[in-house]
Enzyme design. Sequence first.
Site, PDB file in Angstrom:
ATOM      1  N   ARG A  41       3.059  20.001   6.649  1.00 13.27           N
ATOM      2  CA  ARG A  41       4.107  19.069   7.067  1.00 13.27           C
ATOM      3  C   ARG A  41       5.298  19.742   7.779  1.00 13.27           C
ATOM      4  NH1 ARG A  41       6.713  16.002   4.526  1.00 13.27           N
ATOM      5  NH2 ARG A  41       6.478  14.143   5.799  1.00 13.27           N
ATOM      6  N   GLY A  97       1.925   5.039  -0.660  1.00 17.18           N
ATOM      7  CA  GLY A  97       1.234   6.313  -0.921  1.00 17.18           C
ATOM      8  C   GLY A  97       2.252   7.338  -1.348  1.00 17.18           C
ATOM      9  N   CYS A 147      -1.320  33.022  10.229  1.00 17.84           N
ATOM     10  CA  CYS A 147      -1.029  33.768  11.457  1.00 17.84           C
ATOM     11  C   CYS A 147      -0.482  32.871  12.553  1.00 17.84           C
ATOM     12  CB  CYS A 147      -2.281  34.494  11.910  1.00 17.84           C
ATOM     13  SG  CYS A 147      -2.766  35.707  10.697  1.00 17.84           S
ATOM     14  N   GLU A 148       0.692  32.364  12.360  1.00 14.82           N
ATOM     15  CA  GLU A 148       1.400  31.549  13.356  1.00 14.82           C
ATOM     16  C   GLU A 148       2.880  31.718  13.105  1.00 14.82           C
ATOM     17  OE1 GLU A 148       0.386  28.055  14.862  1.00 14.82           O
ATOM     18  OE2 GLU A 148      -1.742  28.194  14.321  1.00 14.82           O
ATOM     19  N   GLU A 156       0.815  -1.221   0.000  1.00 14.03           N
ATOM     20  CA  GLU A 156       0.000   0.000   0.000  1.00 14.03           C
ATOM     21  C   GLU A 156       0.845   1.266   0.000  1.00 14.03           C
ATOM     22  OE1 GLU A 156      -3.487  -1.622   3.012  1.00 14.03           O
ATOM     23  OE2 GLU A 156      -1.841  -0.422   3.765  1.00 14.03           O
ATOM     24  N   TYR A 176       0.492  14.064   0.958  1.00 13.02           N
ATOM     25  CA  TYR A 176       0.225  14.627   2.291  1.00 13.02           C
ATOM     26  C   TYR A 176       0.323  16.154   2.319  1.00 13.02           C
ATOM     27  CZ  TYR A 176       0.718   9.706   3.486  1.00 13.02           C
ATOM     28  OH  TYR A 176       0.575   8.344   3.523  1.00 13.02           O
TER      29      TYR A 176
HETATM   30  N1  LLP Z   1      -1.077   1.789   4.727  1.00  9.61           N
HETATM   31  C1  LLP Z   1      -1.449   2.196   5.943  1.00  9.61           C
HETATM   32  C2  LLP Z   1      -2.224   1.302   6.790  1.00  9.61           C
HETATM   33  C3  LLP Z   1      -1.088   3.475   6.390  1.00  9.61           C
HETATM   34  O1  LLP Z   1      -1.456   3.870   7.600  1.00  9.61           O
HETATM   35  C4  LLP Z   1      -0.319   4.318   5.553  1.00  9.61           C
HETATM   36  C5  LLP Z   1       0.070   5.663   5.992  1.00  9.61           C
HETATM   37  C6  LLP Z   1       0.032   3.856   4.280  1.00  9.61           C
HETATM   38  C7  LLP Z   1      -0.342   2.575   3.906  1.00  9.61           C
HETATM   39  C8  LLP Z   1       0.823   4.686   3.297  1.00  9.61           C
HETATM   40  O2  LLP Z   1       2.082   5.011   3.774  1.00  9.61           O
HETATM   41  P1  LLP Z   1       3.129   5.759   2.812  1.00  9.61           P
HETATM   42  O3  LLP Z   1       3.527   4.801   1.721  1.00  9.61           O
HETATM   43  O4  LLP Z   1       2.455   6.953   2.266  1.00  9.61           O
HETATM   44  O5  LLP Z   1       4.242   6.093   3.704  1.00  9.61           O
HETATM   45  N2  LLP Z   1       0.854  12.491   7.216  1.00  9.61           N
HETATM   46  C9  LLP Z   1       2.140  11.857   7.359  1.00  9.61           C
HETATM   47  C10 LLP Z   1       2.131  10.430   6.875  1.00  9.61           C
HETATM   48  C11 LLP Z   1       1.128   9.566   7.596  1.00  9.61           C
HETATM   49  C12 LLP Z   1       1.089   8.175   7.062  1.00  9.61           C
HETATM   50  C13 LLP Z   1      -0.074   7.431   7.630  1.00  9.61           C
HETATM   51  N3  LLP Z   1      -0.252   6.114   7.126  1.00  9.61           N
HETATM   52  C14 LLP Z   1       3.182  12.688   6.609  1.00  9.61           C
HETATM   53  O6  LLP Z   1       2.825  13.692   6.018  1.00  9.61           O
HETATM   54  O7  LLP Z   1       4.356  12.372   6.645  1.00  9.61           O
END
Ligand code: LLP
Length: 442
Positions: free
Chosen positions: A335, A297, A366-367, A295, A395
């Site tokens: 981020r 992202g 405003c931060e 998975e 993200y």
């Molecule tokens: N699968 C599950 C169950 C997850 O919780 C996540 C991400 C992914 C896949 C995808 O992970 P990736 O390949 O994108 O690393 N907002 C944070 C990242 C939070 C990720 C949460 N879960 C940031 O901006 O760094």
Amino acid sequence: MNESTNQLLKPVTLKTNECGNLEIGGCDLAELVEKYGTPLYVIDEATLRNVCDDYKKAFSKYKNVNMMFASKSLCTMATSVILSQEGFGFDVVSAGEIYTVYKSGVDMKKVLFNGNNKSFDELSLALELGVGRISVDNFFELDLLNEIAKSHSKTVDILLRITPGIECHTHEYIQTGHLDSKFGFDLTQIDEAVELILNSYTNLKLHGLHAHIGSQIFETKVYHDEIEILVKEIARLDEKFGLKLDEINIGGGLGVKYTESDCPPSTFEIADVIVNSLTESIKKYGIEPPALFIEPGRSIISTCGVTLYTIGSSKQVPKGKKYVAVDGGMADNPRPSMYQAKYSAEIANCKKDESLQTVTIAGRFCESGDILIKDIELPNPQEGDILCVYNTGAYNYSMASNYNRVQKSQMVIVNNSKSDIIVNRETLDDLISHDVVPDRLK
Ligand code: LLP
């Protein structure tokens, strides 16, 4: 080992054109700004298709691999259509993400619903729209889902989300696979969950185990360890319950290059570790080769995206920093303020023979913490210049807010010298469209 797209700082089509401006997908960034305004998210379709190719090639060594794009990193209808064309399924975590992929015409059998507190309404929607798998996170959800499945007279295909007890060296807020985590069943709780599924929850059919160990991961050994734990558990459950689980979902997490000093492993390297570890563990624990689900992202969509801003005011603090402010910031990219994330940027319009200055890019919100990039060298950045921040595909838009009542930004996709809007800029009327003033106040 081949370089892969997640190891690039910039989109594959980025270049400086004959006017001295940066262009992506054959589109001059200064012209894009003139046409659409700023802040502007730009997605490069060629980079996205390249990344998908990398993933497909990298994992072709294992015969049953299913790639599920983690929608939480970017969920728009247009990008869902492209990823679906590229053969990806989707990992979704809310009614909003389920609905978006459904409306994009995605094959719902290739959708997996994740999350640690899915609501009755969300689970019901998932069943109604035919979501292929639900990854059940806890005992409460097992019970709730079984009831919902019963009321729909359906048997629901599930995975169990487990916490494998692996710590990654990433930011604490984006670690998920360590033992004291809000996500998933602890290893010691799996048997109880399985017993319940086999004996009481007759509307649930368990297909496999699911884990996710963190995000922006640069290590490879953690995947080896994760896979070994998952396979060992599958073998153990077979021995104890005669249960044949044939799916293993190892989550996402592969890192990307936000700055020159970041060196994430390539998709090919990660795929080798994953496939070799899986093959090894299958042999070691004597199970039938399961279907593998991944998975990713960030490593799919991050490099595809840049954000364009217009530079406005500047401030030289006497004996201090020079702040250069842009017309976006923590609402379109939270981020840096949330995770101290670092970004790279360049001026997108032609700047000939200007001397470099070290400046700090401040947002417009405003931060005091709304700083996008600390201490970056840019050629004499001035009012009206366009700043192009790299690696904002993941993200950023998906975590954007309306803080300070500012409209969310527009997103365009570029390819072959064409640009198309894929998310419209919010209007002032959009901002008040959900507000209600009760009659008694009028
Ligand atoms: N699968 C599950 C169950 C997850 O919780 C996540 C991400 C992914 C896949 C995808 O992970 P990736 O390949 O994108 O690393 N907002 C944070 C990242 C939070 C990720 C949460 N879960 C940031 O901006 O760094």
